[in-house]
Motif scaffolding. Structure first.
Motif, PDB file in Angstrom:
ATOM      1  N   SER A   1      -1.733  -3.593 -13.260  1.00  0.00           N
ATOM      2  CA  SER A   1      -0.904  -4.128 -12.324  1.00  0.00           C
ATOM      3  C   SER A   1       0.491  -4.711 -12.784  1.00  0.00           C
ATOM      4  N   PRO A   2       1.587  -3.760 -12.699  1.00  0.00           N
ATOM      5  CA  PRO A   2       1.673  -2.670 -11.926  1.00  0.00           C
ATOM      6  C   PRO A   2       0.862  -1.392 -12.924  1.00  0.00           C
ATOM      7  N   PHE A   3       0.895  -0.257 -12.187  1.00  0.00           N
ATOM      8  CA  PHE A   3       0.687   1.044 -13.008  1.00  0.00           C
ATOM      9  C   PHE A   3       2.093   2.037 -13.019  1.00  0.00           C
ATOM     10  N   SER A   4       2.969   1.611 -11.922  1.00  0.00           N
ATOM     11  CA  SER A   4       4.018   2.350 -11.783  1.00  0.00           C
ATOM     12  C   SER A   4       5.279   1.513 -11.113  1.00  0.00           C
ATOM     13  N   ALA A   5       5.675   0.345 -11.873  1.00  0.00           N
ATOM     14  CA  ALA A   5       6.509  -0.524 -11.289  1.00  0.00           C
ATOM     15  C   ALA A   5       7.104  -1.443 -12.393  1.00  0.00           C
ATOM     16  N   PRO A   6       8.057  -2.200 -11.948  1.00  0.00           N
ATOM     17  CA  PRO A   6       8.379  -3.196 -12.937  1.00  0.00           C
ATOM     18  C   PRO A   6       7.455  -4.625 -13.033  1.00  0.00           C
ATOM     19  N   PHE A   7       6.788  -4.784 -12.054  1.00  0.00           N
ATOM     20  CA  PHE A   7       5.715  -6.106 -11.975  1.00  0.00           C
ATOM     21  C   PHE A   7       4.757  -5.840 -10.816  1.00  0.00           C
TER      22      PHE A   7
ATOM     23  N   VAL B   1       1.032  -1.217   0.060  1.00  0.00           N
ATOM     24  CA  VAL B   1       0.050  -0.055   0.124  1.00  0.00           C
ATOM     25  C   VAL B   1       0.749   1.158  -0.090  1.00  0.00           C
ATOM     26  N   GLU B   2       2.049   1.118   0.547  1.00  0.00           N
ATOM     27  CA  GLU B   2       2.766   2.484   0.928  1.00  0.00           C
ATOM     28  C   GLU B   2       3.371   2.857  -0.563  1.00  0.00           C
ATOM     29  N   PHE B   3       3.956   1.937  -1.099  1.00  0.00           N
ATOM     30  CA  PHE B   3       4.329   1.995  -2.733  1.00  0.00           C
ATOM     31  C   PHE B   3       3.373   2.523  -3.543  1.00  0.00           C
ATOM     32  N   SER B   4       2.116   1.947  -3.485  1.00  0.00           N
ATOM     33  CA  SER B   4       1.041   2.464  -4.265  1.00  0.00           C
ATOM     34  C   SER B   4       0.625   3.715  -4.002  1.00  0.00           C
ATOM     35  N   GLU B   5       0.525   4.003  -2.863  1.00  0.00           N
ATOM     36  CA  GLU B   5      -0.063   5.673  -2.286  1.00  0.00           C
ATOM     37  C   GLU B   5       1.079   6.735  -2.845  1.00  0.00           C
ATOM     38  N   LEU B   6       2.101   5.997  -2.747  1.00  0.00           N
ATOM     39  CA  LEU B   6       3.454   7.127  -3.065  1.00  0.00           C
ATOM     40  C   LEU B   6       3.203   7.369  -4.485  1.00  0.00           C
ATOM     41  N   ASN B   7       2.693   6.593  -5.230  1.00  0.00           N
ATOM     42  CA  ASN B   7       2.696   6.780  -6.818  1.00  0.00           C
ATOM     43  C   ASN B   7       1.234   6.920  -7.262  1.00  0.00           C
ATOM     44  N   ARG B   8       0.485   6.925  -6.477  1.00  0.00           N
ATOM     45  CA  ARG B   8      -1.152   7.300  -6.759  1.00  0.00           C
ATOM     46  C   ARG B   8      -1.134   8.539  -7.839  1.00  0.00           C
ATOM     47  N   ASN B   9      -0.233   9.407  -7.773  1.00  0.00           N
ATOM     48  CA  ASN B   9      -0.659  10.476  -9.089  1.00  0.00           C
ATOM     49  C   ASN B   9      -0.089  10.256 -10.313  1.00  0.00           C
ATOM     50  N   LYS B  10       0.400   8.997 -10.485  1.00  0.00           N
ATOM     51  CA  LYS B  10       0.735   8.285 -11.693  1.00  0.00           C
ATOM     52  C   LYS B  10      -0.359   7.506 -12.418  1.00  0.00           C
ATOM     53  N   ALA B  11      -1.407   7.364 -11.554  1.00  0.00           N
ATOM     54  CA  ALA B  11      -2.692   6.899 -12.276  1.00  0.00           C
ATOM     55  C   ALA B  11      -3.942   7.938 -12.025  1.00  0.00           C
ATOM     56  N   LYS B  12      -4.870   7.596 -12.973  1.00  0.00           N
ATOM     57  CA  LYS B  12      -6.270   8.297 -12.712  1.00  0.00           C
ATOM     58  C   LYS B  12      -7.062   8.060 -11.604  1.00  0.00           C
ATOM     59  N   SER B  13      -6.795   6.808 -11.069  1.00  0.00           N
ATOM     60  CA  SER B  13      -7.500   6.467  -9.786  1.00  0.00           C
ATOM     61  C   SER B  13      -6.770   4.905  -9.400  1.00  0.00           C
ATOM     62  N   LEU B  14      -6.759   4.608  -8.190  1.00  0.00           N
ATOM     63  CA  LEU B  14      -6.454   3.387  -7.897  1.00  0.00           C
ATOM     64  C   LEU B  14      -7.793   2.580  -7.227  1.00  0.00           C
ATOM     65  N   ARG B  15      -7.517   1.321  -7.354  1.00  0.00           N
ATOM     66  CA  ARG B  15      -8.765   0.190  -6.835  1.00  0.00           C
ATOM     67  C   ARG B  15      -7.926  -0.889  -6.095  1.00  0.00           C
ATOM     68  N   TYR B  16      -8.245  -0.950  -4.920  1.00  0.00           N
ATOM     69  CA  TYR B  16      -7.714  -1.889  -3.941  1.00  0.00           C
ATOM     70  C   TYR B  16      -8.845  -2.896  -3.906  1.00  0.00           C
ATOM     71  N   LEU B  17      -8.455  -4.366  -4.555  1.00  0.00           N
ATOM     72  CA  LEU B  17      -9.548  -5.263  -4.419  1.00  0.00           C
ATOM     73  C   LEU B  17      -9.110  -6.497  -3.665  1.00  0.00           C
ATOM     74  N   LEU B  18     -10.146  -7.222  -3.113  1.00  0.00           N
ATOM     75  CA  LEU B  18      -9.912  -8.371  -2.319  1.00  0.00           C
ATOM     76  C   LEU B  18     -10.767  -9.567  -3.020  1.00  0.00           C
ATOM     77  N   PHE B  19     -10.192 -10.657  -2.969  1.00  0.00           N
ATOM     78  CA  PHE B  19     -11.003 -11.852  -3.703  1.00  0.00           C
ATOM     79  C   PHE B  19     -11.203 -12.936  -2.520  1.00  0.00           C
ATOM     80  N   GLU B  20     -12.577 -13.233  -2.369  1.00  0.00           N
ATOM     81  CA  GLU B  20     -12.677 -14.090  -1.290  1.00  0.00           C
ATOM     82  C   GLU B  20     -13.776 -15.016  -1.617  1.00  0.00           C
ATOM     83  N   ASN B  21     -13.676 -16.228  -1.010  1.00  0.00           N
ATOM     84  CA  ASN B  21     -14.989 -16.993  -0.791  1.00  0.00           C
ATOM     85  C   ASN B  21     -15.133 -17.171   0.615  1.00  0.00           C
TER      86      ASN B  21
END
Length: 307
Positions: free
Chosen positions: A63-69, A25-45
């Protein structure tokens, strides 16, 4: 399996470990301005199985929007059936909001069992966009480094060792040293015609959330080569940038820099140094491929898929 969209703070509560620092989350939020929006998704059963951070750019979720992978995050290894269900749910999610989803997996050596399954699932329900060849150095190979290198690289290293080259790690907090290393890398990219995607300010902001090492190689008081390396897992470091200056290339500084960096991480218990790809959209740069193979690197695929 269903997908639930949550806030960054809620997402962070579900995960006690990450497969690599770029999914945090820390890295994603640091680079938030490099995307129009961020979506945090949980996959559950019956419980949360996976998490995924997507950044929106040009009507595509990345995924990723601002990273190598990027890829999925999970607290433990999940069964193949759940992997299939999660990617099928993700494809349906993209269809429901009329957006493409692009996933670039880490190179397979980051988790050979799990990422092979992820790649298989993505191949079956989506389409492959690229198959880049990524190089890494297995630090245990340094124990018999003479056998790991090719003959030409050995000769260049011997030549470099006869020169008055001084290797040093930039001390933590040494902003002047970091600036010097960055300037060498900036000039190297300019000379080689390669893009430099991180500004100096980007570097200084990023190292507040990612542990980083910087190295300088000097010759007669002049900076001739440098490296910027991130700690991306507990036992894998990644070369973000490294390079030399053209006027000193006859000294073979890159062969010496690589040797001393491998030596450094062997002493510090790192298992793998990720050197990065030598292909762009699957097309190889033969010179870079030959250099990395020559200094003892192994290759692994880094795959990107579209849903």
């Amino acid at each position: 399996m269903r997908i639930v969209e949550v806030s960054a703070d809620e997402y962070k509560e579900f995960f006690i470990r990450y497969p690599h620092v770029y999914n945090t989350v820390e890295f994603s939020e640091l680079n938030r301005n490099k995307a129009k929006s961020l979506r945090y998704l949980l996959f559950e059963n019956s419980k949360v199985r996976f998490g995924l951070v997507l950044g929106e750019r040009d009507e595509t979720l990345l995924s990723p929007f601002s990273a190598p992978f990027g890829g999925f995050t999970a607290n433990k290894t999940q069964c193949f059936e759940f992997v299939d269900e999660a990617f099928s749910a993700l494809k349906a999610y993209g269809g429901s909001i009329n957006k493409r989803i692009v996933i670039t997996l880490p190179p397979l050596f980051y988790d050979e069992r799990q990422y092979s399954e992820h790649a298989n699932a993505l191949y079956r329900i989506g389409k492959m966009r690229s198959a880049d060849v990524n190089y890494h150095f297995l630090i245990s190979d340094f124990d018999d480094y003479d056998r790991s290198m090719e003959r030409t690289a050995k000769n260049k290293l011997r030549q470099a060792m006869r020169e008055n080259l001084v290797f040093r790690q930039v001390e933590c907090g040494d902003k002047d040293g970091i600036a010097r290393a960055y300037e060498v890398i900036r000039r190297n990219r300019e000379e080689q015609g390669y893009p430099l995607r991180m500004s100096y300010n980007d570097v200084m902001k990023t190292i507040k959330v990612i542990k980083a090492d910087f190295f300088l190689l000097e010759h007669n008081g002049n900076d001739v080569a440098a490296a910027q390396i991130f700690h991306v897992t507990d036992d894998i470091c990644q070369v973000i940038y490294w390079g030399d200056l053209r006027e000193y290339s006859s000294l073979r500084p890159m062969n010496y820099l690589a040797f001393r960096i491998f030596e450094h991480y062997r002493k510090h218990g790192i298992k793998i140094l990720d050197i990065g790809p030598s292909t762009e959209n699957s097309v190889p740069n033969y010179g870079l491929c030959a250099f990395k193979t020559g200094i003892g690197c192994r290759s692994s695929l880094k795959l990107s898929f579209e849903l």
